[in-house]
Motif scaffolding. Structure first.
Motif, PDB file in Angstrom:
ATOM      1  N   LYS A 130       0.817  -1.330   0.022  1.00  0.00           N
ATOM      2  CA  LYS A 130      -0.061  -0.194   0.005  1.00  0.00           C
ATOM      3  C   LYS A 130       1.005   1.080   0.082  1.00  0.00           C
ATOM      4  O   LYS A 130       2.162   1.282   0.553  1.00  0.00           O
ATOM      5  CB  LYS A 130      -0.915   0.030   1.093  1.00  0.00           C
ATOM      6  CG  LYS A 130      -1.715  -1.105   1.114  1.00  0.00           C
ATOM      7  CD  LYS A 130      -2.656  -0.898   2.539  1.00  0.00           C
ATOM      8  CE  LYS A 130      -3.641  -2.174   2.546  1.00  0.00           C
ATOM      9  NZ  LYS A 130      -4.488  -2.284   3.880  1.00  0.00           N
ATOM     10  N   ILE A 131       0.332   2.475  -0.442  1.00  0.00           N
ATOM     11  CA  ILE A 131       1.018   3.645  -0.409  1.00  0.00           C
ATOM     12  C   ILE A 131       1.325   3.967   0.890  1.00  0.00           C
ATOM     13  O   ILE A 131       2.322   4.493   1.296  1.00  0.00           O
ATOM     14  CB  ILE A 131       0.077   4.540  -1.127  1.00  0.00           C
ATOM     15  CG1 ILE A 131       0.298   4.318  -2.734  1.00  0.00           C
ATOM     16  CG2 ILE A 131       0.791   6.170  -0.935  1.00  0.00           C
ATOM     17  CD1 ILE A 131      -0.400   5.309  -3.804  1.00  0.00           C
ATOM     18  N   GLY A 132       0.333   3.746   1.738  1.00  0.00           N
ATOM     19  CA  GLY A 132       0.648   4.194   3.106  1.00  0.00           C
ATOM     20  C   GLY A 132       1.857   3.475   3.718  1.00  0.00           C
ATOM     21  O   GLY A 132       2.564   4.171   4.698  1.00  0.00           O
ATOM     22  N   GLU A 133       2.215   2.139   3.205  1.00  0.00           N
ATOM     23  CA  GLU A 133       3.312   1.391   3.948  1.00  0.00           C
ATOM     24  C   GLU A 133       4.472   2.000   3.135  1.00  0.00           C
ATOM     25  O   GLU A 133       5.744   1.680   3.834  1.00  0.00           O
ATOM     26  CB  GLU A 133       2.906  -0.153   3.549  1.00  0.00           C
ATOM     27  CG  GLU A 133       1.819  -0.857   4.104  1.00  0.00           C
ATOM     28  CD  GLU A 133       1.628  -2.086   3.682  1.00  0.00           C
ATOM     29  OE1 GLU A 133       0.954  -2.925   4.195  1.00  0.00           O
ATOM     30  OE2 GLU A 133       1.820  -2.542   2.380  1.00  0.00           O
ATOM     31  N   ILE A 134       4.545   2.330   2.097  1.00  0.00           N
ATOM     32  CA  ILE A 134       5.817   2.895   1.278  1.00  0.00           C
ATOM     33  C   ILE A 134       5.991   4.065   2.001  1.00  0.00           C
ATOM     34  O   ILE A 134       7.277   4.369   2.269  1.00  0.00           O
ATOM     35  CB  ILE A 134       5.454   3.332  -0.125  1.00  0.00           C
ATOM     36  CG1 ILE A 134       5.229   1.899  -1.014  1.00  0.00           C
ATOM     37  CG2 ILE A 134       6.488   4.006  -0.908  1.00  0.00           C
ATOM     38  CD1 ILE A 134       4.695   2.109  -2.418  1.00  0.00           C
ATOM     39  N   ASP A 135       5.259   5.144   2.590  1.00  0.00           N
ATOM     40  CA  ASP A 135       5.534   6.213   3.300  1.00  0.00           C
ATOM     41  C   ASP A 135       6.498   7.151   2.689  1.00  0.00           C
ATOM     42  O   ASP A 135       7.393   7.527   3.142  1.00  0.00           O
ATOM     43  CB  ASP A 135       6.019   5.883   4.583  1.00  0.00           C
ATOM     44  CG  ASP A 135       6.035   7.139   5.689  1.00  0.00           C
ATOM     45  OD1 ASP A 135       5.080   7.918   5.461  1.00  0.00           O
ATOM     46  OD2 ASP A 135       6.547   6.943   6.869  1.00  0.00           O
TER      47      ASP A 135
END
Length: 628
Positions: free
Chosen positions: A271-276
């Protein structure tokens, strides 16, 4: 002051001629008063065009006022240009072109042109010019030019090529394309009717094609080889083509540009949130292209999943983006590919939005309102009390006075503009597109063409039908239709039409033609055709091309019989040469592109002078090779 003195002097000169005794004028210069007045008004118009003392549309309005005051045309004819077939057709075809552009049809066309031509200005100019010329061979050249105008402007902005280097080649090619077939321009359409008065055999549809193709090819080569020397480079604003406007660059030092990266097949989906990306690398992911589903998201949220073979667009600086790519194993592309059109400065950009006390965001966080999903734009940075915050602000409560730097598509910003969310401090450059109405835009464009080509409906009525159809099917509103029309072009053309009427009705045109022809000695057929071509080219600059054709075809046929030339061929030379109108912006196409291209009259003199000479040379060579 100089302008006022000069214009006053010219007015007094014309006034003196007006009150002078007609017999005295005739004894002095051998012409009656109307002919002298017409030549003086013509000289005034040409002088004002070249000197640019006033805007070209003001010259047109001046002609509408001056000619009836001098008694050269009736008041009805002076203002009749506003309702003429040519002017009404131009208004309608501009509206049709705007409708096609608003639905994204011209975007698709621009995309195909760029795909075939790449970034080569030479190939783009050649492809656009050739396509417009081909279309112009079967429809009015003003229609072909007006339809392509939005696409050319978009290509210019997208590839950062000066629009002045593209519009004039396109416009001249539209005019030249009218010589490819016998239905490509009004003079050639009239030709067989004029020949029938002399019981001469008519020409076929493609009788003129060898000349037309030669002229189009020569015109395209002319701009390819000499364009950089003869075309003006109209300088755009300092921020034209820049990702970050200069007034924002000092505030947002960590934002440099837009980059595209490819996700390799060995990438583990996350997820994009995990890539941060924003906290870890100082870059913001602003778009994702899911290759498997062929869907694009231009405001991806934290839960959006990035998968192998996807492409992403990010905002950042070269060093931060490079580190982001290396650590995640992504492939940094040299330029935008999948997002080249969607996120070009024509369709997307950065704006600042200020939180007002009444904003629905005041006292709430971006995460609370699910900002990206709700508004479909990307927050890039937050400015609070002069401090710029690039990461971690999604969980901060927004306060009145806070400024968000946002990136997104212009249509989304225009939708936000009407909502109680932001007070925008920067310009929103785009317009609301209606891709869902594309089928209606194409339908009414097709209806207009069918009425013209199949049912032989008058051009203005057929085009107005198409324009009205687009309004009724809500391709565009009536207010948008009014705003799309360039009224400077309308008044320029409407004012020049009565000048042509005065030139013809006063007998000035016939007098000049007969004087020139009678003053020449014995001529060979080819030299006679050259004289006819030069004479027609001159008259078409000051009289409508139809008026010049109607006047000169009978004269050229009579003279051809006297010098032993082919009368049909002399008439054909008149019909073709009526398109040789490049030196001043009196032709409808030249007037149409003048303002969007940022051209001045001197630019037409410079580029059109060479084109005029080339036109005559190619015409004479074609006559010698294919007809004589």
């Amino acid at each position: 002051m100089v302008k006022k003195i000069l214009l006053s002097f010219i007015s007094l000169a014309i006034g003196a001629t007006f009150i002078a005794d007609e017999a005295l004028i005739k004894d002095t210069v051998g012409l009656d008063k109307d002919k002298v007045l017409t030549l003086e008004v013509l000289t005034l118009a040409i002088y004002l065009f070249v000197s640019e003392l006033v805007r070209v549309d003001v010259v047109g309005i001046l002609m509408m006022v001056l000619l009836p005051l001098l008694g050269l045309v009736s008041p009805e004819k002076a203002i009749g240009g506003l309702s003429s077939n040519a002017v009404v057709s131009i208004i309608a075809v501009i509206i049709i072109g705007a409708g096609l552009d608003k639905t994204g049809v011209m975007n698709v066309l621009a995309g195909y042109i760029i795909r075939f031509a790449g970034k080569s200005k030479t190939r783009i100019v050649a492809l656009i010019s050739g396509t417009v010329a081909l279309i112009s061979s079967f429809m009015q050249n003003i229609g072909a030019a007006a339809l392509f105008l939005p696409a050319v402007v978009r290509i210019s902005k997208r590839l950062r090529i000066p629009v002045s280097h593209m519009l004039m080649p396109m416009g001249f090619s539209a005019i030249l394309g009218g010589t490819i077939t016998l239905v490509g321009s009004s003079p050639l359409i009239l030709l067989n009717d004029l020949l029938s008065m002399y019981e001469l055999p008519p020409f076929g549809l493609f009788s003129v094609t060898p000349i037309g193709l030669s002229l189009v090819a020569a015109g395209i080569l002319y701009f390819i080889l000499l364009g950089r020397f003869i075309l003006p480079k109209v300088h755009s604003s300092e921020d034209e083509g820049k990702f970050l406007p200069s007034d924002l660059s000092q505030t947002y030092e960590n934002i440099c540009g837009l980059y595209e990266l490819h996700v390799p097949v060995n990438f583990s989906r996350r997820k994009i949130g995990e890539i941060d990306a924003r906290r870890r690398f100082g870059v913001t992911i602003v778009a994702v292209y899911h290759r498997k589903t062929r869907k694009k998201n231009f405001a991806p949220h934290r839960e959006e999943v990035v998968e192998p073979s996807d492409d992403i667009a990010v905002i950042g600086c070269p060093d931060t983006v490079d580190r982001f790519a290396r650590e995640l194993g992504l492939i940094l592309k040299e330029e935008l590919e999948e997002f080249a059109d969607d996120l070009s400065n024509v369709n997307a950009g950065l704006v600042e939005g200020i939180i007002t006390p009444r904003s629905e965001l005041a006292g709430r966080t971006l995460n609370d309102v699910r900002f990206r999903r709700r508004y479909e734009v990307n927050p890039v940075a937050l400015v609070r009390r002069g401090d710029v915050i690039y990461s971690g602000f999604s969980d901060m409560k927004l306060m009145p006075g806070d400024t968000l730097l946002l990136f997104g598509r212009w249509d989304k910003f225009l939708e936000l503009k009407d909502r109680n969310v932001f007070a925008f401090s920067t310009e929103i450059k785009g317009e609301i597109m209606r891709p869902g109405k594309a089928k209606f835009a194409l339908l009414w464009f097709g209806v207009a063409l069918t009425l013209i080509l199949v049912f032989n409906v008058k051009l203005s009525i057929a085009l107005l039908t198409g324009a009205l159809g687009m309004i009724l099917t809500k391709v565009m509103s009536v207010d948008e239709a009014y705003r799309s029309v360039d009224w400077m072009t309308v008044f320029l053309l409407a004012g020049l039409l009565p000048l042509g009427i005065a030139f013809q009705e006063s007998g000035t045109a016939e007098f000049v033609a007969k004087t020139i022809i009678s003053g020449i000695g014995e001529l060979t057929p080819l030299s006679f055709y050259l004289l006819v071509a030069l004479l027609t080219s001159f008259f078409t600059l000051v009289v409508s091309n139809v008026g010049a054709t109607v006047l000169l075809v009978p004269l050229s046929i009579d003279m051809a019989m006297e010098v032993g030339a082919d009368p049909r061929l002399s008439a054909l030379v008149v019909g073709v040469s009526a398109s040789n109108t490049f030196v001043i912006p009196t032709h409808q196409v030249n007037a149409l592109i003048m303002r969007p291209g940022g051209y001045r009259t001197i630019d037409y003199v410079k580029a059109g002078g060479g084109m005029t000479i080339l036109f005559i040379l190619v015409l004479m060579a074609s006559l010698y090779i294919f007809y004589v």
